[in-house]
Design a protein around this motif. Structure first.
Motif, PDB file in Angstrom:
ATOM      1  N   PRO A 115       0.723  -1.388   0.069  1.00 18.27           N
ATOM      2  CA  PRO A 115       0.012   0.120   0.044  1.00 18.27           C
ATOM      3  C   PRO A 115       0.659   1.327  -0.083  1.00 18.27           C
ATOM      4  N   TYR A 116       2.269   1.208  -0.027  1.00 11.87           N
ATOM      5  CA  TYR A 116       3.153   2.334   0.083  1.00 11.87           C
ATOM      6  C   TYR A 116       2.900   3.074  -1.258  1.00 11.87           C
ATOM      7  N   ASP A 117       2.654   2.508  -2.215  1.00 10.76           N
ATOM      8  CA  ASP A 117       2.675   2.673  -3.577  1.00 10.76           C
ATOM      9  C   ASP A 117       1.739   2.244  -4.316  1.00 10.76           C
ATOM     10  N   ASN A 118       0.689   2.869  -4.876  1.00 11.90           N
ATOM     11  CA  ASN A 118      -0.380   2.078  -5.433  1.00 11.90           C
ATOM     12  C   ASN A 118      -0.263   2.274  -7.020  1.00 11.90           C
ATOM     13  N   SER A 119       1.067   2.621  -7.419  1.00 13.91           N
ATOM     14  CA  SER A 119       1.303   2.626  -9.129  1.00 13.91           C
ATOM     15  C   SER A 119       1.151   1.126  -9.466  1.00 13.91           C
TER      16      SER A 119
END
Length: 173
Positions: A115-119
């Motif tokens: 969930p730290y980066d949704n990319s």
């Protein structure tokens, strides 16, 4: 995504390369199941979950954090003597799913760092043909996918397995 069987090849090859003395058959089979597990997210389509939603296809279930959490839970349930090795193997097994998917030539990318980066990301090179979902697999496109997977995943996994069996010292336990 590669086919579900191709995802299972990675932990099978790793387990065989390491040898029975390091990982038991049930641990290797569990690793194979965990390598296939992330694609259970396609069930979300039936419930209206959009592809690019955090919990859509190639979303949270394909993330490294999910692989670590599931590997830790399963390792705790199995209570193996060599828990560090089993955890690492199960984490590698499930994480290999998203890592293989980033090398495919279709889809919307993988939320590997959710969930730290949704990319949604892809690798710079994407040589593996994306697998059609459902009955479309039984078409010429499905055959093309299998040929692609044999070339880019199965054969390299076989080579790694054979090298591992030839070079990794056997263990009595």
């Amino acid at each position: 995504m590669p086919t579900i069987l191709t995802h299972a090849i990675i932990p099978l090859a790793a387990g065989v390369a390491l040898g029975k003395g390091r990982l038991s058959g049930p641990v290797v089979m569990t690793g194979m199941a965990l390598a296939m597990l992330p694609d259970a997210d396609v069930a979300g389509f039936r419930f209206g979950i959009e592809y690019l939603h955090d919990f859509g296809h190639r979303g949270a279930s394909h993330a490294l954090l999910s692989a670590a959490a599931i590997a830790a839970l399963v390792t705790a349930l199995m209570r193996p003597e060599r828990w560090r090795l089993v955890f690492a193997f199960l984490f590698f097994s499930m994480a290999s799913h998203g890592l293989l998917d980033i090398f495919t030539n279709g889809g919307e990318g993988v939320a590997l760092f959710w969930p730290y980066d949704n990319s949604r990301i892809f690798a710079p090179i994407r040589p593996i043909a994306v697998s059609p979902i459902g009955l479309d697999f039984f078409t010429l496109r499905g055959l093309h996918t299998l040929i692609s997977e044999i070339s880019w995943v199965w054969l390299p996994a076989l080579v790694i397995m054979l090298i591992g069996r030839a070079t990794i010292p056997k263990t009595g336990k």
